[in-house]
Design an enzyme around this catalytic site. Structure first.
Site, PDB file in Angstrom:
ATOM      1  N   HIS A   1      24.743 -13.611  -6.961  1.00 17.48           N
ATOM      2  CA  HIS A   1      24.248 -12.311  -7.384  1.00 17.48           C
ATOM      3  C   HIS A   1      24.340 -12.201  -8.903  1.00 17.48           C
ATOM      4  CE1 HIS A   1      25.116 -10.378  -3.170  1.00 17.48           C
ATOM      5  NE2 HIS A   1      24.346 -11.455  -3.109  1.00 17.48           N
TER       6      HIS A   1
ATOM      7  N   ARG B   1       1.405  -8.412  -4.778  1.00 13.71           N
ATOM      8  CA  ARG B   1       1.711  -9.212  -3.588  1.00 13.71           C
ATOM      9  C   ARG B   1       3.047  -9.934  -3.761  1.00 13.71           C
ATOM     10  NH1 ARG B   1      -3.607 -12.863  -2.133  1.00 13.71           N
ATOM     11  NH2 ARG B   1      -5.003 -11.167  -1.460  1.00 13.71           N
TER      12      ARG B   1
ATOM     13  N   THR C   1     -15.481  -0.798   0.265  1.00 15.89           N
ATOM     14  CA  THR C   1     -14.689  -2.012   0.081  1.00 15.89           C
ATOM     15  C   THR C   1     -15.505  -3.282   0.307  1.00 15.89           C
ATOM     16  OG1 THR C   1     -13.971  -1.974   2.397  1.00 15.89           O
ATOM     17  CG2 THR C   1     -12.598  -0.807   0.796  1.00 15.89           C
TER      18      THR C   1
ATOM     19  N   SER D   1     -17.678  -8.888   0.016  1.00 12.90           N
ATOM     20  CA  SER D   1     -16.872  -8.089  -0.911  1.00 12.90           C
ATOM     21  C   SER D   1     -16.479  -8.839  -2.174  1.00 12.90           C
ATOM     22  CB  SER D   1     -15.596  -7.617  -0.208  1.00 12.90           C
ATOM     23  OG  SER D   1     -14.810  -8.723   0.203  1.00 12.90           O
TER      24      SER D   1
ATOM     25  N   ARG E   1      -1.610 -16.483  -5.781  1.00 18.30           N
ATOM     26  CA  ARG E   1      -2.193 -17.603  -6.513  1.00 18.30           C
ATOM     27  C   ARG E   1      -2.448 -17.283  -7.983  1.00 18.30           C
ATOM     28  NH1 ARG E   1      -5.318 -16.621  -2.302  1.00 18.30           N
ATOM     29  NH2 ARG E   1      -7.114 -16.014  -3.564  1.00 18.30           N
TER      30      ARG E   1
ATOM     31  N   GLU F   1      26.015 -10.399 -11.017  1.00 20.38           N
ATOM     32  CA  GLU F   1      27.327 -10.384 -11.662  1.00 20.38           C
ATOM     33  C   GLU F   1      27.897 -11.795 -11.783  1.00 20.38           C
ATOM     34  OE1 GLU F   1      27.173  -6.653  -8.973  1.00 20.38           O
ATOM     35  OE2 GLU F   1      26.277  -8.658  -9.074  1.00 20.38           O
TER      36      GLU F   1
END
Length: 378
Positions: free
Chosen positions: A55, A194, A171, A178, A217, A57
């Protein structure tokens, strides 16, 4: 005691470090830590690493020692309460005590039941001075980990619905084409969103129509988010491009018991690396509320949805969408596919209300971030 100007500076720097854990630390929260002294000397810095790794710390303490610095008597500025439970790694609060840290400034408390104030209590019991950041910083630290807070406090991921559309809300063309409504800058930005998700969710309709990869990507990524496919009747083609992404888990959720599936089809999907899971049905379809609970139980913090009009509408109708990420291109398409197949309203005042959280220009497009009013206060 009020925080000093240096405290505010170090907390801000630690929050920048915490952003380095995006796409890395899940299911653990994104945390940054700086170890230093009141005379502005910095001994070590760190961000939370991959699950099972150190972690923030621990990374900061190790960095200090590697540079020849003794952390005894120093201050640790950390964006989230140091953990007090022994999971894949030992408690960070104990490591700070053992290191002789004299003071800890905490950005926000950790809601996880294994910590939830006990990390701070153990630090204070060891004689360490603990100060909490102000509400403004706590809000920023919480926002960075909104998926973690959602999973812990609501037992469901933070659901972000991403849409790329024309100015008139289309869309795709009527025939499904699209590529591309929005520009390259918006597509790269969408890939960055993403990357911050634990999982990407789509539906079988999108898989059949677009055959997408739905991977990260356009921006660098250490790990690929898990892909979750809502496929009530197990119709995902084994040759789908979504299976071409290396080292990316694919979970397919249907409604039929395993023994009722076509065995050859199930075997073909399993051979491509898919994990098949079943849930109770709602009107013959996957129960989306149950799905979110299932995903939370599997450590999914942020769920990034890229789906078609039917699944988008189902999530919205069930009030399961916490945030909309909408890219609007300065184009008018006319007849075409809608962003969500919502039912007609009986009156205008029945329209779903949303609140603008952020509006930015991305290339030639507009990026809108919207939430239902009060959703961030869950």
């Amino acid at each position: 005691m009020p925080l000093t100007a240096l405290d505010h500076t170090r907390l801000a720097e630690a929050l920048v470090l915490a952003h380095e854990a995006i796409g890395v630390s899940d299911p653990n929260p994104r945390v940054g830590c700086i170890v230093g002294h009141a005379d502005a000397r910095v001994l070590g810095r760190g961000a939370t690493q991959r699950a099972g790794g150190p972690h923030a710390e621990i990374v900061a303490l190790r960095a200090a020692r590697a540079a020849g610095h003794e952390p005894r008597g120093a201050t640790a500025w950390v964006t989230l309460e140091p953990c007090a439970h022994h999971g894949r790694t030992p408690p960070c609060c104990d490591a700070l005590v053992d290191a002789g840290i004299a003071r800890v400034v905490v950005g926000i408390g950790d809601p996880y039941a294994g910590t939830n104030g006990s990390g701070i209590a153990r630090l204070r019991a060891a004689g360490i001075e603990v100060e909490m950041a102000d509400a403004a910083f706590a809000a920023a630290a919480r926002e960075l980990n909104i998926g973690f807070f959602s999973r812990v406090l609501r037992a469901r991921p933070w659901v972000r619905l991403k849409i790329a559309a024309s100015l008139d809300g289309r869309t795709a063309l009527a025939d499904g084409r699209s590529q591309w409504i929005t520009g390259a800058a918006s597509r790269a930005d969408g890939h960055a969103w993403r990357r911050r998700a634990s999982a990407v969710l789509t539906g079988i309709g999108t898989v059949r129509t677009d055959d997408p990869r739905l991977d990260v990507r356009e921006v660098p990524a250490l790990l690929q988010p898990t892909l979750v496919v809502v496929d009530s009747r197990l119709e995902t083609p084994p040759a789908a491009r979504l299976f071409d992404v290396p080292d990316r888990p694919v979970w397919i959720y249907g409604v039929m018991p395993d023994e009722a599936h076509d065995k050859a089809r199930a075997a073909a999907l399993a051979a491509r690396g898919a994990t098949l899971r079943t849930l109770g049905a709602a009107h013959g379809r996957v129960d989306l509320g149950a799905l979110l609970g299932e995903l939370a139980g599997r450590g999914i913090n942020e769920l990034h949805v890229e789906a078609g009009a039917r699944l988008n509408a189902a999530l919205l109708d069930a009030d399961l969408v916490d945030e909309l990420l909408v890219y609007l291109a300065p184009k008018l398409i006319g007849p075409g596919r809608e962003l969500a197949a919502l039912a007609p309203l009986a009156a205008l005042d029945a329209a779903r209300a949303l609140r603008f959280v952020d509006v930015q220009r991305i290339g030639d497009d507009l990026r809108l971030v919207l939430r239902p009013p009060g959703r961030e206060l869950f």
